[in-house]
Scaffold this active site. Structure first.
Site, PDB file in Angstrom:
ATOM      1  N   ARG A  92      -1.523  33.044  34.663  1.00 15.89           N
ATOM      2  CA  ARG A  92      -1.120  31.822  35.379  1.00 15.89           C
ATOM      3  C   ARG A  92       0.404  31.625  35.318  1.00 15.89           C
ATOM      4  NH1 ARG A  92      -4.887  27.309  33.178  1.00 15.89           N
ATOM      5  NH2 ARG A  92      -3.776  26.076  34.735  1.00 15.89           N
ATOM      6  N   GLN A 139      -1.392  15.844  34.970  1.00 12.94           N
ATOM      7  CA  GLN A 139      -2.290  16.676  34.160  1.00 12.94           C
ATOM      8  C   GLN A 139      -1.927  18.146  34.336  1.00 12.94           C
ATOM      9  OE1 GLN A 139      -6.631  15.119  34.598  1.00 12.94           O
ATOM     10  NE2 GLN A 139      -5.509  14.378  36.384  1.00 12.94           N
ATOM     11  N   ASN A 140      -1.022  18.419  35.292  1.00 12.92           N
ATOM     12  CA  ASN A 140      -0.715  19.815  35.621  1.00 12.92           C
ATOM     13  C   ASN A 140       0.262  20.416  34.626  1.00 12.92           C
ATOM     14  OD1 ASN A 140      -2.307  19.309  37.787  1.00 12.92           O
ATOM     15  ND2 ASN A 140      -0.639  19.092  39.258  1.00 12.92           N
ATOM     16  N   HIS A 191      -1.075  17.225  29.646  1.00  6.27           N
ATOM     17  CA  HIS A 191      -1.865  18.387  29.224  1.00  6.27           C
ATOM     18  C   HIS A 191      -0.980  19.586  28.877  1.00  6.27           C
ATOM     19  CE1 HIS A 191      -5.782  16.803  31.328  1.00  6.27           C
ATOM     20  NE2 HIS A 191      -5.504  16.170  30.205  1.00  6.27           N
ATOM     21  N   CYS A 209       6.616  33.361  15.281  1.00  8.11           N
ATOM     22  CA  CYS A 209       7.205  32.049  15.574  1.00  8.11           C
ATOM     23  C   CYS A 209       8.699  32.090  15.218  1.00  8.11           C
ATOM     24  CB  CYS A 209       6.490  30.960  14.766  1.00  8.11           C
ATOM     25  SG  CYS A 209       7.311  29.358  14.911  1.00  8.11           S
TER      26      CYS A 209
HETATM   27  C1  BJW Z   1      -6.916  18.240  46.819  1.00  6.11           C
HETATM   28  C2  BJW Z   1      -6.421  19.345  47.520  1.00  6.11           C
HETATM   29  C3  BJW Z   1      -5.383  19.081  48.431  1.00  6.11           C
HETATM   30  C4  BJW Z   1      -7.997  20.063  46.262  1.00  6.11           C
HETATM   31  N1  BJW Z   1      -4.913  17.816  48.582  1.00  6.11           N
HETATM   32  N2  BJW Z   1      -6.439  16.999  46.993  1.00  6.11           N
HETATM   33  C5  BJW Z   1     -18.086  13.220  27.167  1.00  6.11           C
HETATM   34  C6  BJW Z   1     -17.772  12.080  27.900  1.00  6.11           C
HETATM   35  C7  BJW Z   1     -16.444  11.694  28.117  1.00  6.11           C
HETATM   36  C8  BJW Z   1     -15.404  12.450  27.610  1.00  6.11           C
HETATM   37  C9  BJW Z   1     -15.711  13.570  26.877  1.00  6.11           C
HETATM   38  C10 BJW Z   1     -17.033  13.956  26.662  1.00  6.11           C
HETATM   39  N3  BJW Z   1     -17.027  15.100  25.937  1.00  6.11           N
HETATM   40  C11 BJW Z   1     -15.740  15.443  25.685  1.00  6.11           C
HETATM   41  C12 BJW Z   1     -14.928  14.527  26.254  1.00  6.11           C
HETATM   42  C13 BJW Z   1     -13.448  14.533  26.256  1.00  6.11           C
HETATM   43  C14 BJW Z   1     -12.884  15.666  27.102  1.00  6.11           C
HETATM   44  C15 BJW Z   1     -13.469  15.536  28.511  1.00  6.11           C
HETATM   45  O1  BJW Z   1     -13.023  14.759  29.332  1.00  6.11           O
HETATM   46  N4  BJW Z   1     -14.458  16.368  28.844  1.00  6.11           N
HETATM   47  C16 BJW Z   1     -15.096  16.285  30.166  1.00  6.11           C
HETATM   48  C17 BJW Z   1     -15.446  17.674  30.611  1.00  6.11           C
HETATM   49  C18 BJW Z   1     -16.278  15.348  30.071  1.00  6.11           C
HETATM   50  N5  BJW Z   1     -11.447  15.485  27.120  1.00  6.11           N
HETATM   51  C19 BJW Z   1     -10.684  16.005  26.171  1.00  6.11           C
HETATM   52  O2  BJW Z   1     -11.124  16.720  25.285  1.00  6.11           O
HETATM   53  C20 BJW Z   1      -9.213  15.624  26.208  1.00  6.11           C
HETATM   54  N6  BJW Z   1      -8.840  15.112  24.944  1.00  6.11           N
HETATM   55  C21 BJW Z   1      -9.343  13.956  24.462  1.00  6.11           C
HETATM   56  O3  BJW Z   1     -10.185  13.315  25.069  1.00  6.11           O
HETATM   57  O4  BJW Z   1      -8.804  13.580  23.262  1.00  6.11           O
HETATM   58  C22 BJW Z   1      -9.342  12.402  22.621  1.00  6.11           C
HETATM   59  C23 BJW Z   1      -8.713  11.111  23.051  1.00  6.11           C
HETATM   60  C24 BJW Z   1      -9.243   9.938  22.585  1.00  6.11           C
HETATM   61  C25 BJW Z   1      -8.710   8.720  22.953  1.00  6.11           C
HETATM   62  C26 BJW Z   1      -7.618   8.656  23.779  1.00  6.11           C
HETATM   63  C27 BJW Z   1      -7.089   9.800  24.222  1.00  6.11           C
HETATM   64  C28 BJW Z   1      -7.640  11.025  23.877  1.00  6.11           C
HETATM   65  C29 BJW Z   1      -8.361  16.850  26.503  1.00  6.11           C
HETATM   66  C30 BJW Z   1      -8.556  17.339  27.891  1.00  6.11           C
HETATM   67  C31 BJW Z   1      -7.785  18.633  28.119  1.00  6.11           C
HETATM   68  C32 BJW Z   1      -7.969  19.149  29.536  1.00  6.11           C
HETATM   69  N7  BJW Z   1      -7.435  20.441  29.627  1.00  6.11           N
HETATM   70  C33 BJW Z   1      -7.490  21.136  30.921  1.00  6.11           C
HETATM   71  C34 BJW Z   1      -7.077  22.616  30.691  1.00  6.11           C
HETATM   72  C35 BJW Z   1      -5.722  22.764  30.091  1.00  6.11           C
HETATM   73  C36 BJW Z   1      -4.614  22.792  31.114  1.00  6.11           C
HETATM   74  C37 BJW Z   1      -4.661  24.037  31.965  1.00  6.11           C
HETATM   75  O5  BJW Z   1      -5.132  25.102  31.545  1.00  6.11           O
HETATM   76  O6  BJW Z   1      -4.157  23.949  33.123  1.00  6.11           O
HETATM   77  O7  BJW Z   1      -6.664  20.474  31.878  1.00  6.11           O
HETATM   78  S1  BJW Z   1      -9.092  21.131  31.700  1.00  6.11           S
HETATM   79  C38 BJW Z   1      -8.505  21.034  33.343  1.00  6.11           C
HETATM   80  O8  BJW Z   1      -9.030  19.831  33.936  1.00  6.11           O
HETATM   81  C39 BJW Z   1      -6.977  20.872  33.230  1.00  6.11           C
HETATM   82  C40 BJW Z   1      -6.736  19.759  34.202  1.00  6.11           C
HETATM   83  O9  BJW Z   1      -5.520  19.113  33.908  1.00  6.11           O
HETATM   84  C41 BJW Z   1      -7.953  18.891  34.069  1.00  6.11           C
HETATM   85  C42 BJW Z   1      -8.209  17.989  35.236  1.00  6.11           C
HETATM   86  O10 BJW Z   1      -8.471  18.730  36.395  1.00  6.11           O
HETATM   87  P1  BJW Z   1      -8.001  18.194  37.816  1.00  6.11           P
HETATM   88  O11 BJW Z   1      -6.537  18.152  37.865  1.00  6.11           O
HETATM   89  O12 BJW Z   1      -8.721  16.943  38.128  1.00  6.11           O
HETATM   90  O13 BJW Z   1      -8.474  19.402  38.764  1.00  6.11           O
HETATM   91  P2  BJW Z   1      -9.890  19.617  39.497  1.00  6.11           P
HETATM   92  O14 BJW Z   1      -9.929  21.034  39.925  1.00  6.11           O
HETATM   93  O15 BJW Z   1     -11.004  19.123  38.682  1.00  6.11           O
HETATM   94  O16 BJW Z   1      -9.802  18.684  40.777  1.00  6.11           O
HETATM   95  C43 BJW Z   1      -8.881  18.923  41.829  1.00  6.11           C
HETATM   96  C44 BJW Z   1      -9.040  17.810  42.866  1.00  6.11           C
HETATM   97  O17 BJW Z   1      -8.072  18.008  43.877  1.00  6.11           O
HETATM   98  C45 BJW Z   1     -10.407  17.805  43.564  1.00  6.11           C
HETATM   99  O18 BJW Z   1     -10.931  16.482  43.610  1.00  6.11           O
HETATM  100  C46 BJW Z   1     -10.103  18.300  44.990  1.00  6.11           C
HETATM  101  O19 BJW Z   1     -10.895  17.694  45.988  1.00  6.11           O
HETATM  102  C47 BJW Z   1      -8.666  17.873  45.145  1.00  6.11           C
HETATM  103  N8  BJW Z   1      -7.893  18.729  46.065  1.00  6.11           N
HETATM  104  N9  BJW Z   1      -7.097  20.462  47.213  1.00  6.11           N
HETATM  105  C48 BJW Z   1      -5.442  16.831  47.894  1.00  6.11           C
HETATM  106  N10 BJW Z   1      -4.819  20.087  49.210  1.00  6.11           N
END
Ligand code: BJW
Length: 236
Positions: free
Chosen positions: A62, A95-96, A113, A140
């Site tokens: 990436r 988030q990107n 993120h 490191c």
């Molecule tokens: C367009 C388009 C165009 C396309 N024009 N639009 C159970 C319930 C609730 C929560 C949890 C649970 N179990 C675990 C959790 C917590 C967990 C979580 O949310 N899990 C879910 C799967 C349920 N979260 C975590 O663990 C986070 N940490 C945390 O919660 O810590 C505790 C805390 C407590 C209290 C306060 C705060 C924190 C950490 C999350 C880390 C996410 N990491 C990733 C990967 C790392 C980065 C990387 O490699 O790039 O981050 S996962 C991945 O998803 C990445 C993204 O940033 C993230 C979000 O994705 P995004 O951006 O929404 O992308 P897509 O593909 O899902 O959507 C794209 C959208 O664009 C679509 O809707 C398309 O339609 C649209 N689109 N083309 C406009 N041209």
């Protein structure tokens, strides 16, 4: 007069959809990154412990893509940078892990993120920069430990960066705009609720209705390069 001037304090959240038209894959769409990689294998601290070489390979691929000439900021990134330049209070949280907001001219970008062009160390607090591939043999630069350098990325189960500042901005905003995110991942998926509690107007700009779409007061669905410049240039 600045656009959207009737709003004093604006929070913009962006996700993978804003960079899709720049050529960067989203996660959950058709042909998205999670179609070819299990997130449990590449985006958790456990995966990095189990098979660091595989995780490095995923992020090296990436990073190389991000650094290729083909990848450039698009009209949506540019429209946000222009709004930031003309409005006194726009807080941009993404988030990107790409650097397209910065390359479009945004000066303050909060990468909740992490960032693909940064490294961190599992043994010490050092955060470094990188334009090259990482490997398990890296030492490191701060503590000298081997096999501890990792991409500076927030994986599932880890705490996103600068959450206190983000919640503070959400609690004090009067406009919240969510762009290009599916609303699957917390805490970002819950930001709309925080903004609503603060009494803010909430707007979703996305290709299609997101998971949390019903929580937003206003929706515009379409490509980010069309709907973001359109919405952000409103004389409101
Ligand atoms: C367009 C388009 C165009 C396309 N024009 N639009 C159970 C319930 C609730 C929560 C949890 C649970 N179990 C675990 C959790 C917590 C967990 C979580 O949310 N899990 C879910 C799967 C349920 N979260 C975590 O663990 C986070 N940490 C945390 O919660 O810590 C505790 C805390 C407590 C209290 C306060 C705060 C924190 C950490 C999350 C880390 C996410 N990491 C990733 C990967 C790392 C980065 C990387 O490699 O790039 O981050 S996962 C991945 O998803 C990445 C993204 O940033 C993230 C979000 O994705 P995004 O951006 O929404 O992308 P897509 O593909 O899902 O959507 C794209 C959208 O664009 C679509 O809707 C398309 O339609 C649209 N689109 N083309 C406009 N041209």
């Amino acid at each position: 007069m600045a656009k959207l001037h009737k709003y004093k304090s604006i929070v913009i959240l962006t996700g993978a959809g804003i960079s899709a038209e720049s050529g960067i894959q989203t996660f959950r769409d058709q042909n998205g990154l999670w179609e070819n990689h299990r997130l449990e294998d590449v985006a958790t601290p456990e995966a990095f412990k189990r098979d660091p070489a595989l995780v490095h390979q995923f992020y090296n691929m990436r990073r190389q893509q991000l650094l290729s000439e083909a990848i450039k900021p698009n009209a949506a990134h540019i429209a946000i940078a222009e709004l930031q330049a003309s409005h006194p209070d726009v807080f941009l949280v993404t988030q990107n892990i790409d650097n397209l907001h910065e390359r479009a001219g945004s000066s303050h970008v909060h990468h909740m993120h992490g960032e693909l062009l940064k490294t961190s160390c599992t043994a010490c607090p050092h955060i470094g920069e990188t334009l090259v591939d990482l490997s398990v043999d890296d030492l490191c630069m701060a503590c000298g430990e081997s096999a501890t350098t990792r991409p500076h990325i927030v994986w599932f189960g880890e705490m996103p960066i600068e959450m206190e500042m983000i919640f503070d901005k959400l609690m004090n905003c009067d406009l919240f705009i969510s762009i290009g995110t599916s609303g699957n991942v917390y805490p970002a998926a819950g930001f709309v609720q925080e903004a609503r509690m603060a009494g803010a107007h909430t707007v979703e700009l996305n290709l299609e209705p997101s998971m949390g779409s019903s929580a937003f007061a206003e929706h515009h669905h379409g490509k980010a390069t069309d709907i973001v410049p359109q919405y952000l240039s409103k004389d409101l």
